[in-house]
Scaffold this motif. Structure first.
Motif, PDB file in Angstrom:
ATOM      1  N   TRP A   1      -3.492   1.094   3.964  1.00  0.00           N
ATOM      2  CA  TRP A   1      -3.556   2.379   3.254  1.00  0.00           C
ATOM      3  C   TRP A   1      -3.625   3.502   4.287  1.00  0.00           C
TER       4      TRP A   1
ATOM      5  N   THR B   1       0.859   4.242  -2.656  1.00  0.00           N
ATOM      6  CA  THR B   1       0.700   5.625  -2.219  1.00  0.00           C
ATOM      7  C   THR B   1       1.727   6.522  -2.899  1.00  0.00           C
TER       8      THR B   1
ATOM      9  N   ILE C   1      -9.637   4.475  -2.274  1.00  0.00           N
ATOM     10  CA  ILE C   1      -8.526   5.238  -2.823  1.00  0.00           C
ATOM     11  C   ILE C   1      -9.093   6.176  -3.889  1.00  0.00           C
TER      12      ILE C   1
ATOM     13  N   VAL D   1      -7.218  -3.904  -5.266  1.00  0.00           N
ATOM     14  CA  VAL D   1      -7.205  -3.656  -3.824  1.00  0.00           C
ATOM     15  C   VAL D   1      -8.488  -4.158  -3.169  1.00  0.00           C
TER      16      VAL D   1
ATOM     17  N   MET E   1      -6.560  -2.072   2.059  1.00  0.00           N
ATOM     18  CA  MET E   1      -6.966  -0.826   2.699  1.00  0.00           C
ATOM     19  C   MET E   1      -6.591  -0.783   4.182  1.00  0.00           C
TER      20      MET E   1
ATOM     21  N   ALA F   1       0.835  -1.197   0.000  1.00  0.00           N
ATOM     22  CA  ALA F   1       0.000   0.000   0.000  1.00  0.00           C
ATOM     23  C   ALA F   1       0.871   1.249   0.000  1.00  0.00           C
ATOM     24  N   GLN F   2       1.991   1.200   0.714  1.00  0.00           N
ATOM     25  CA  GLN F   2       2.914   2.345   0.765  1.00  0.00           C
ATOM     26  C   GLN F   2       3.497   2.631  -0.620  1.00  0.00           C
TER      27      GLN F   2
END
Length: 99
Positions: free
Chosen positions: A93, A10, A35, A62, A90, A6-7
């Motif tokens: 997230w 991002t 997102i 996701v 998530m 998730a990072q």
């Protein structure tokens, strides 16, 4: 199956990359936030709706934790799609969400 954290996703979003993110969670989960820009197709609808997904593009899948998106990724890979599963989903997230 390709995976991304998730990072890492991002960072791609913040860098302004044009991404296709597909959220396979249920309606009530997505109502709590998704997102920004993600397309919502619940996992159970993927077999009927996968043709809505552009086969010529890479997609990031996701869900809540990475399990359902992994199942969706496996199905789409079998159909010839280029997809990457978001590990941790998530739950991991930590950036903005849209409701």
């Amino acid at each position: 199956m390709k995976e991304i954290t998730a990072q890492e996703l991002t960072e791609k979003v913040k860098a302004g990359e044009k991404l296709s993110i597909i959220d396979v969670r249920e309606d009530e989960e997505v109502a709590q936030g998704k997102i920004p820009g993600a397309k919502h197709i619940p996992l159970g609808q993927i077999p009927e709706r996968f043709k809505e997904i552009d086969k010529g593009q890479d997609h990031y899948m996701v869900c809540r934790s990475g399990g359902r998106s992994g199942k969706a990724s496996s199905f789409l890979i079998e159909q010839g799609y280029d997809v990457t599963n978001v590990k941790g989903g998530m739950l991991d997230w930590e950036d903005d969400v849209e409701k």
